[in-house]
Structure formats: structure tokens, C-alpha cells
Scaffold this motif. Structure first.
Motif, PDB file in Angstrom:
ATOM      1  N   LEU A  36      24.187  52.730  46.964  1.00 49.96           N
ATOM      2  CA  LEU A  36      24.911  52.977  45.866  1.00 49.96           C
ATOM      3  C   LEU A  36      26.579  52.696  45.838  1.00 49.96           C
ATOM      4  CD1 LEU A  36      22.478  55.575  44.064  1.00 49.96           C
ATOM      5  CD2 LEU A  36      22.848  53.148  43.507  1.00 49.96           C
ATOM      6  N   SER A  37      27.001  53.679  46.831  1.00 44.80           N
ATOM      7  CA  SER A  37      28.491  53.573  46.981  1.00 44.80           C
ATOM      8  C   SER A  37      29.201  52.190  47.230  1.00 44.80           C
ATOM      9  CB  SER A  37      29.097  54.733  48.009  1.00 44.80           C
ATOM     10  OG  SER A  37      28.573  54.171  49.089  1.00 44.80           O
ATOM     11  N   ALA A  38      28.185  51.378  48.077  1.00 42.09           N
ATOM     12  CA  ALA A  38      28.851  49.985  48.418  1.00 42.09           C
ATOM     13  C   ALA A  38      28.502  49.240  47.179  1.00 42.09           C
ATOM     14  CB  ALA A  38      28.078  49.522  49.547  1.00 42.09           C
ATOM     15  N   LEU A  39      27.621  49.342  46.385  1.00 43.10           N
ATOM     16  CA  LEU A  39      27.751  48.663  45.114  1.00 43.10           C
ATOM     17  C   LEU A  39      28.624  48.999  44.258  1.00 43.10           C
ATOM     18  CD1 LEU A  39      26.072  46.791  43.037  1.00 43.10           C
ATOM     19  CD2 LEU A  39      24.587  48.830  42.553  1.00 43.10           C
ATOM     20  N   ALA A  40      28.993  50.176  44.133  1.00 45.34           N
ATOM     21  CA  ALA A  40      30.110  50.744  43.243  1.00 45.34           C
ATOM     22  C   ALA A  40      31.454  50.029  43.701  1.00 45.34           C
ATOM     23  CB  ALA A  40      30.223  52.201  43.338  1.00 45.34           C
ATOM     24  N   VAL A  41      31.753  49.910  44.804  1.00 46.70           N
ATOM     25  CA  VAL A  41      32.796  49.265  45.424  1.00 46.70           C
ATOM     26  C   VAL A  41      32.964  47.911  45.176  1.00 46.70           C
ATOM     27  CG1 VAL A  41      34.238  48.740  47.713  1.00 46.70           C
ATOM     28  CG2 VAL A  41      33.223  50.920  47.240  1.00 46.70           C
ATOM     29  N   LEU A  42      31.833  47.175  45.286  1.00 48.03           N
ATOM     30  CA  LEU A  42      31.692  45.899  44.794  1.00 48.03           C
ATOM     31  C   LEU A  42      31.991  45.620  43.639  1.00 48.03           C
ATOM     32  CD1 LEU A  42      30.368  42.717  45.239  1.00 48.03           C
ATOM     33  CD2 LEU A  42      28.271  43.821  44.817  1.00 48.03           C
ATOM     34  N   CYS A  43      31.335  46.414  42.474  1.00 50.44           N
ATOM     35  CA  CYS A  43      31.673  46.110  41.244  1.00 50.44           C
ATOM     36  C   CYS A  43      33.135  46.632  40.905  1.00 50.44           C
ATOM     37  CB  CYS A  43      31.076  47.070  40.424  1.00 50.44           C
ATOM     38  SG  CYS A  43      29.135  46.894  40.330  1.00 50.44           S
ATOM     39  N   SER A  44      33.855  47.634  41.867  1.00 53.13           N
ATOM     40  CA  SER A  44      35.302  47.683  41.555  1.00 53.13           C
ATOM     41  C   SER A  44      36.207  46.552  41.969  1.00 53.13           C
ATOM     42  CB  SER A  44      35.691  48.966  42.371  1.00 53.13           C
ATOM     43  OG  SER A  44      36.848  49.233  42.366  1.00 53.13           O
ATOM     44  N   LEU A  45      35.766  46.137  43.005  1.00 51.26           N
ATOM     45  CA  LEU A  45      36.418  44.855  43.549  1.00 51.26           C
ATOM     46  C   LEU A  45      36.312  43.671  42.511  1.00 51.26           C
ATOM     47  CD1 LEU A  45      35.477  44.848  47.090  1.00 51.26           C
ATOM     48  CD2 LEU A  45      37.713  45.134  46.277  1.00 51.26           C
ATOM     49  N   HIS A  46      35.039  43.399  42.087  1.00 50.90           N
ATOM     50  CA  HIS A  46      34.945  42.590  40.872  1.00 50.90           C
ATOM     51  C   HIS A  46      35.751  42.661  39.847  1.00 50.90           C
ATOM     52  CE1 HIS A  46      32.666  39.686  38.576  1.00 50.90           C
ATOM     53  NE2 HIS A  46      32.630  40.507  37.556  1.00 50.90           N
ATOM     54  N   GLY A  47      35.817  43.912  39.296  1.00 56.22           N
ATOM     55  CA  GLY A  47      36.839  44.167  38.161  1.00 56.22           C
ATOM     56  C   GLY A  47      38.389  43.930  38.516  1.00 56.22           C
ATOM     57  N   LYS A  48      38.435  44.303  39.742  1.00 53.85           N
ATOM     58  CA  LYS A  48      40.193  44.120  39.819  1.00 53.85           C
ATOM     59  C   LYS A  48      40.150  42.568  40.116  1.00 53.85           C
ATOM     60  CE  LYS A  48      44.161  45.463  41.298  1.00 53.85           C
ATOM     61  NZ  LYS A  48      45.119  45.824  40.527  1.00 53.85           N
ATOM     62  N   ILE A  49      39.466  41.838  40.809  1.00 60.21           N
ATOM     63  CA  ILE A  49      39.578  40.298  40.691  1.00 60.21           C
ATOM     64  C   ILE A  49      39.517  39.691  39.307  1.00 60.21           C
ATOM     65  CG2 ILE A  49      38.382  38.209  41.536  1.00 60.21           C
ATOM     66  CD1 ILE A  49      37.870  39.647  44.141  1.00 60.21           C
ATOM     67  N   VAL A  50      38.535  40.032  38.681  1.00 59.12           N
ATOM     68  CA  VAL A  50      38.810  39.478  37.118  1.00 59.12           C
ATOM     69  C   VAL A  50      39.916  39.905  36.524  1.00 59.12           C
ATOM     70  CG1 VAL A  50      37.334  39.452  35.029  1.00 59.12           C
ATOM     71  CG2 VAL A  50      36.374  39.213  36.974  1.00 59.12           C
ATOM     72  N   GLN A  51      40.346  40.865  36.555  1.00 55.40           N
ATOM     73  CA  GLN A  51      41.369  41.445  35.963  1.00 55.40           C
ATOM     74  C   GLN A  51      42.810  40.485  36.331  1.00 55.40           C
ATOM     75  OE1 GLN A  51      42.288  45.316  36.628  1.00 55.40           O
ATOM     76  NE2 GLN A  51      43.626  45.899  34.637  1.00 55.40           N
ATOM     77  N   LEU A  52      42.832  40.310  37.767  1.00 49.13           N
ATOM     78  CA  LEU A  52      44.097  39.574  38.312  1.00 49.13           C
ATOM     79  C   LEU A  52      44.090  38.005  37.652  1.00 49.13           C
ATOM     80  CD1 LEU A  52      44.347  40.804  42.098  1.00 49.13           C
ATOM     81  CD2 LEU A  52      45.792  41.030  40.253  1.00 49.13           C
ATOM     82  N   TYR A  53      42.726  37.588  37.845  1.00 52.84           N
ATOM     83  CA  TYR A  53      42.592  36.059  37.341  1.00 52.84           C
ATOM     84  C   TYR A  53      43.051  35.985  35.542  1.00 52.84           C
ATOM     85  CZ  TYR A  53      40.523  34.057  41.231  1.00 52.84           C
ATOM     86  OH  TYR A  53      40.586  33.453  42.364  1.00 52.84           O
ATOM     87  N   ALA A  54      42.740  37.237  35.036  1.00 54.63           N
ATOM     88  CA  ALA A  54      42.795  37.140  33.664  1.00 54.63           C
ATOM     89  C   ALA A  54      44.409  37.421  33.359  1.00 54.63           C
ATOM     90  CB  ALA A  54      42.118  38.350  32.784  1.00 54.63           C
ATOM     91  N   ALA A  55      45.103  38.131  34.009  1.00 52.62           N
ATOM     92  CA  ALA A  55      46.463  38.189  34.105  1.00 52.62           C
ATOM     93  C   ALA A  55      47.179  36.823  34.534  1.00 52.62           C
ATOM     94  CB  ALA A  55      46.951  39.358  34.637  1.00 52.62           C
ATOM     95  N   GLY A  56      46.594  35.956  35.015  1.00 56.19           N
ATOM     96  CA  GLY A  56      47.068  34.578  35.497  1.00 56.19           C
ATOM     97  C   GLY A  56      47.366  34.791  36.924  1.00 56.19           C
TER      98      GLY A  56
END
Length: 170
Positions: A105-125
Motif C-alpha cells: 500500500l505505501s509503495a502504491l501511494a508513492v507511485l500515485c504521488s509520483l504520477h501526480g507530480k509528473i502530470v503536474q509538471l507536464y501540465a505546467a509545460g
């Protein structure tokens, strides 16, 4: 110069060895003889088809954590809505395939956190760093979320194997 002997030098009649031994070795061009990384493990299904499967080389069973049967509570520290959406998308998929355990569960939470950060960076250009991308890639491979890694991840069977030596009790 062929007749002069200096310490650490080999001199012959052909004058082939007029350099110190290490200078001869390092003066030769290096040849790359293949990849510096090892080949990935061949899936067991391909080993069976090609006839190279061996019982003594099969992957042994590992520690079994209890499976998650109810929808787990989402961590409150997920950084953004992209991470929350990824959590809500992945948890049912992993639970349906019996791949989500209490230990993961904690590894999945880190995975989702990384996904959110990467998508946020791409959305910001912006582009994510190589380190961030590598962490994300490693985690999605660990959960079997890429086509190549799906063959490597085994679902929990739920039953214990019978001990073949149990009939020979002493």
C-alpha cells in the motif's frame, strides 16, 4: 634506443616492446563487446515453448503478505488531484488481479504521488527530471503495470503448496 635498457621496459630485437607493459595495454583501443547491462529474465512461458525450462531454475516463492480485500483508505498526503485519480484508478485494478497486498500500500501511494507530480509538471509545460521518471518507471514495473512487466508479476494464488516430503515423516 633498442639497445638501451631502462627499468620497467622490455626491449627486443624487433623493437615491439619499447613501451612499458601498462602503456602497451592502455594504448590499445577498447572494443565494446556488447551491452553493459544484463539481459532481462526470460519469462517462464517462453522457456517452456523453447524447451529450456528447468525445475531447478524456476523462481522460488517469496514472502506472502495478506491481500487487501476491502478498498483501502487513500492516504491524505497525496499531493494533488492527479495522484488521487491515479489511486482511485489503480486500486480496483490491482485488487481485481490480486496484486495489492498490505505490504504494497505505501509503495502504491508513492507511485500515485509520483504520477501526480509528473502530470503536474507536464501540465505546467515542464519536463520531469530523469530521477523522477526512473523512480516512476521502477514502481510501475514492480506492480506489473507495463506490458513487459506483466509477465514477471505473479498474482497471489491463495492456496499453499503441499509439502512433497510430508508423506515421509519420521
Amino acid at each position: 634506443m633498442a639497445g638501451i635498457k631502462r627499468p620497467g621496459h622490455l626491449v627486443s630485437r624487433e623493437n615491439k616492446f619499447d613501451k612499458p607493459p601498462l602503456a602497451r595495454i592502455f594504448a590499445q583501443p577498447f572494443e565494446k563487446k556488447g551491452s553493459s547491462m544484463p539481459k532481462p529474465r526470460k519469462p517462464e512461458s517462453l522457456k517452456l515453448v523453447s524447451g529450456t525450462a528447468r525445475n531447478d531454475r524456476t523462481v522460488t516463492e517469496s514472502v506472502k503478505f495478506p491481500l487487501v480485500v476491502d478498498m483501502p483508505v487513500m492516504p491524505d498526503w497525496l499531493p494533488n488531484a492527479y495522484a488521487v485519480n491515479e489511486w482511485n484508478r489503480l486500486v480496483p485494478l490491482l485488487m481485481a488481479n490480486k496484486l495489492l497486498t498490505e505490504g504494497g500500500l505505501s509503495a502504491l501511494a508513492v507511485l500515485c504521488s509520483l504520477h501526480g507530480k509528473i502530470v503536474q509538471l507536464y501540465a505546467a509545460g515542464e519536463c520531469p527530471t530523469g530521477h523522477l521518471s526512473a523512480q516512476y518507471r521502477n514502481l510501475i514495473n514492480d506492480f506489473g503495470l507495463t506490458p513487459v512487466s506483466q509477465s514477471k508479476v505473479k498474482a497471489f494464488a491463495g492456496t499453499e503448496k503441499e509439502n512433497p516430503f510430508a508423506k515421509h515423516k519420521r
